[in-house]
Design an enzyme around this catalytic site. Structure first.
Site, mmCIF file in Angstrom:
data_model
loop_
_atom_site.group_PDB
_atom_site.id
_atom_site.type_symbol
_atom_site.label_atom_id
_atom_site.label_comp_id
_atom_site.label_asym_id
_atom_site.label_seq_id
_atom_site.Cartn_x
_atom_site.Cartn_y
_atom_site.Cartn_z
ATOM 1 N N GLU A 372 -22.813 17.581 -11.953
ATOM 2 C CA GLU A 372 -23.456 16.284 -11.731
ATOM 3 C C GLU A 372 -24.280 16.322 -10.452
ATOM 4 O O GLU A 372 -23.768 16.112 -9.357
ATOM 5 C CB GLU A 372 -22.379 15.200 -11.630
ATOM 6 C CG GLU A 372 -22.887 13.787 -11.513
ATOM 7 C CD GLU A 372 -21.748 12.790 -11.469
ATOM 8 O OE1 GLU A 372 -21.907 11.749 -10.823
ATOM 9 O OE2 GLU A 372 -20.692 13.067 -12.094
ATOM 10 N N ILE A 440 -28.847 11.532 -14.974
ATOM 11 C CA ILE A 440 -28.190 11.497 -16.262
ATOM 12 C C ILE A 440 -29.270 11.769 -17.304
ATOM 13 O O ILE A 440 -30.344 12.249 -16.933
ATOM 14 C CB ILE A 440 -27.512 10.118 -16.525
ATOM 15 C CG1 ILE A 440 -28.508 8.986 -16.309
ATOM 16 C CG2 ILE A 440 -26.261 9.926 -15.731
ATOM 17 C CD1 ILE A 440 -27.979 7.579 -16.552
ATOM 18 N N SER A 459 -31.230 6.685 -13.241
ATOM 19 C CA SER A 459 -31.243 8.116 -12.968
ATOM 20 C C SER A 459 -31.704 8.949 -14.153
ATOM 21 O O SER A 459 -31.696 10.174 -14.085
ATOM 22 C CB SER A 459 -29.836 8.580 -12.563
ATOM 23 O OG SER A 459 -29.397 7.916 -11.407
#
Length: 698
Positions: A372, A440, A459
């Protein structure tokens, strides 16, 4: 169910938040507002199975205490496409007497022809017994599953008694060889004997759309798959809770490697809450162990103890010993604050977050996946500081991020990706990572940090209705294994504007020339962070801006251009439906793309204004969405953003023509229609499968 009589199927659906476990009263750790939006009603297809008294079981362990069937390949020879294919079919006999049955399996190619048949021997099954029937056979000429070539087979299991077929059950799967190595030189993830650097996105498992939430038809889920592959990604890390079957079927079909979790929040647990996680992980493995895209099971979104990791790894070894998958989690490290060396040793892969948990000890023993990175945000509607109508991102006092689309897709994207791409295993310099997932994929209403200003997290590479942001294009370039190039932004500016123009070019490019109306305005041989070429003080002129990429030998290998448009003159509507049209089933969705175009039909990139919609015909207008306007969904109007938006309609149960009309001040109105097609049910039931994007793509 009583055969020959009327039966009532009752469904109770509610959206009660945070319901604890009934037997113990213990809340589930993952059931929180932070990560799981609350959707009411049925948000996915419901299947009813009517089976004979002797039948193949379903992989629903907690509900039915059955495990379904397990299909896998071993002794794979990649060069010849040969493998031993094994079927472990769980069968149950609910009759009062023993039965002698035979299980066989047809391996069926995508065109419907049988590639091979695996035959079994007669088996005696006692009354009331549940038993695993195992059959294996070497098969040659297989096309193996891998990213970029996601070949799938249907393994149709057939249960016969006395030569008469009693039950049949199809499993869609693929066969592939995997290996997971530690080490800086020859480590990494290998698929079919080939090293593959995994690159893609971390996605909330809800993967919802604006307006329609989680009730996403399969064909629209597959649109995600197509867009993700178009961006040259081959990895998704689903976050916190297990991705839905539809989303995993999508990654199977589009050749996208998945990290599949079960359920957690962001901490290890003890007692009943840990037991709930173990039980859910078991159920997830059993349900999804035939899906070839899953290479990684996710034991947690944060570190867990060595003892807990050992439990999770043992689950994998018990329920998925031959599937070519590994167990691990994010944030474990040889640092005692993150589980310590024993936790790393117990895991089969290691995840990091924002490069916080990396260690050479882990790298030398396991593949490391950055799970991430690039958590920053930017809206699609704000190009840069020079573009009307906003001339920059005008934010409120509590907004965390202030990036424009250009900042987000250019300097920020290149810098954050370089941190992991620049350290990939078998690459130059420091060699650390076997893969990396950016946060994301799509803007999402997950647990927004700035609800007083924006309606969702921004995002994404695409927005919440799947319109690509500039970030989708720049990630496509950075992830491309062929020459690619993209000029960030547009070329329709006010007069006398001078700005830095950013160009993203793939790793194949060593020099970029920038031309305006055929005249060179820049020549750059020094990429920032491997991918970004920047050209300061470029003066805008109406016409065309062109970027040309050259290889190390000075040969042109790629080019792209953008052209100035005229003022917006009209609206244009483009409908999108499932293959075969909108189903009049009361739930199917169609969406219309609305654009503001100039007199030549080109999208005007800086148009931002209200558009009003009127729908006639048998359907319901659901509206559109503007992330900067709370409460904008489910209205009869929506704004264009950067010249485009999308609005949604839902089918009724009556077939017919739906006509949408769009109007906006100063623009010629647009009208578009779609025909919903009849959808036949018997007693409210149908055997027609969901329409999928493989058909849509064609």
């Amino acid at each position: 169910m009583t055969f020959g009589a009327e039966n009532l199927i009752a469904v109770k659906a509610d959206n009660t938040k945070w319901r604890p476990e009934e037997a113990t009263g213990m809340p589930f750790q993952w059931d929180s507002r932070d990560f799981n939006p609350t959707f009411g009603g049925l948000t996915r297809n419901v299947r009813m199975y009517v089976v004979p008294k002797t039948y193949f079981t379903l992989p629903l362990y907690t509900n039915l205490r059955t495990t379904g069937s397990y299909v896998y390949a071993s002794a794979i020879n990649v060069a010849s496409g040969s493998a031993t294919v094994t079927v472990e079919a769980q069968v149950r006999n609910e009759q009062s007497t023993a039965r002698t049955i035979t299980v066989s399996a047809n391996v069926i190619k995508p065109d419907g022809t049988v590639h091979a048949t695996i035959t079994g021997s007669p088996v005696s099954l006692a009354a009331g017994a549940t038993q695993i029937v195992k059959l294996s056979q070497q098969i040659s000429g297989l096309v193996l599953w891998e990213p970029g070539r996601p070949h799938l087979y249907t393994v149709e299991m057939v249960l016969s008694e006395g030569g008469v077929v009693q039950d049949a059950f199809p499993i869609t799967t693929g066969f592939r060889k995997t290996e997971f190595r530690g080490g800086a030189t020859n480590g990494g993830v290998y698929i079919n004997d080939r090293y593959v650097f995994l690159t893609g996105y971390a996605i909330r498992s809800a993967n919802e759309w604006a307006v329609i939430g989680g009730a996403v038809p399969d064909w629209m889920t597959d649109l995600d798959g197509q867009l993700i592959r178009d961006s040259k990604a081959n990895l998704i890390r689903w976050m916190h809770i297990a991705a839905t079957p539809a989303n995993i079927r999508m990654t199977d079909r589009y050749g996208i490697v998945s990290v599949q979790p079960a359920g957690d929040k962001e901490a290890d647990k003890t007692g009943r809450q840990w037991d709930q996680r173990v039980e859910l992980m078991r159920d997830v493995i059993i349900y999804f162990r035939n899906n070839p895209s899953i290479l990684f099971w996710g034991a947690g979104n944060n570190w867990i103890t060595a003892a807990h990791m050992t439990q999770m790894t043992n689950l994998r070894k018990t329920w998925d010993p031959n599937g070519g998958r590994v167990m691990g989690c994010r944030a474990i490290s040889d640092d005692s604050a993150y589980g310590g060396r024993a936790a790393v040793d117990a895991a089969e892969w290691v995840g990091t977050m924002l490069n916080r948990h990396y260690s050479d000890y882990s790298r030398d023993r396991k593949p490391i996946i950055e799970s991430e990175y690039t958590r920053d945000e930017a809206p699609r509607r704000v190009w840069d500081r020079y573009s009307p109508p906003d001339f920059g991102y005008q934010t409120g006092p509590d907004v965390t991020y202030h990036l424009t689309s250009e900042d987000f897709a250019g300097p920020h994207a290149a810098a954050t990706r370089h941190e992991f791409w620049g350290q990939h295993i078998q690459g130059p310099g420091q060699r650390r990572y076997s893969g990396a997932a950016a946060l994301i994929w799509a803007d999402s209403n997950q647990h927004g940090r700035q609800y007083n200003w924006e309606c969702c997290r921004l995002s994404g590479r695409v927005d919440a209705v799947r319109i690509p942001k500039e970030s989708a294009h720049t990630y496509r370039v950075m992830q491309s294994d062929t020459p690619d190039i993209h000029v960030i932004g547009h070329w329709t500016y006010p007069a006398n504007m001078t700005k830095t123009v950013h160009v993203m070019a793939s790793a194949h490019v060593r020099r970029v020339r920038l031309l305006v109306n055929g005249t060179e305005v820049g020549n750059d041989t020094s990429a920032t962070n491997d991918f970004l070429y920047s050209f300061p003080s470029v003066r805008w002129q109406s016409g065309t801006i062109t970027a040309i990429g050259y290889d190390t030998g000075g040969r042109e290998i790629v080019r792209t251009e953008k052209t100035t448009t005229g003022a917006a003159a009209a609206l244009r509507l483009t409908p999108h439906t499932a293959p075969g049209g909108l189903r009049a089933d009361g739930s199917d969705i169609a969406f219309f793309e609305v654009e503001a175009v100039d007199a030549q039909g080109r999208r005007m990139p800086t148009h931002q204004a209200r558009v009003d919609f009127t729908l006639t015909g048998p359907g319901r207008f659901l509206g559109g969405f503007n992330p900067g306007k709370p409460g904008s969904a489910h209205k009869s109007y929506a704004d264009t953003e950067a010249g485009v938006n999308r609005v949604f309609v839902r089918a009724s149960r009556t077939a017919g023509t739906l006509t949408l009309r769009a109007t906006a001040s100063g623009l010629t109105a647009a009208t578009a229609g779609i025909d919903s097609v009849p959808f036949t049910t018997t007693g409210g039931l149908t055997t027609a499968p969901p329409v999928r994007g493989e058909q849509w793509k064609q």
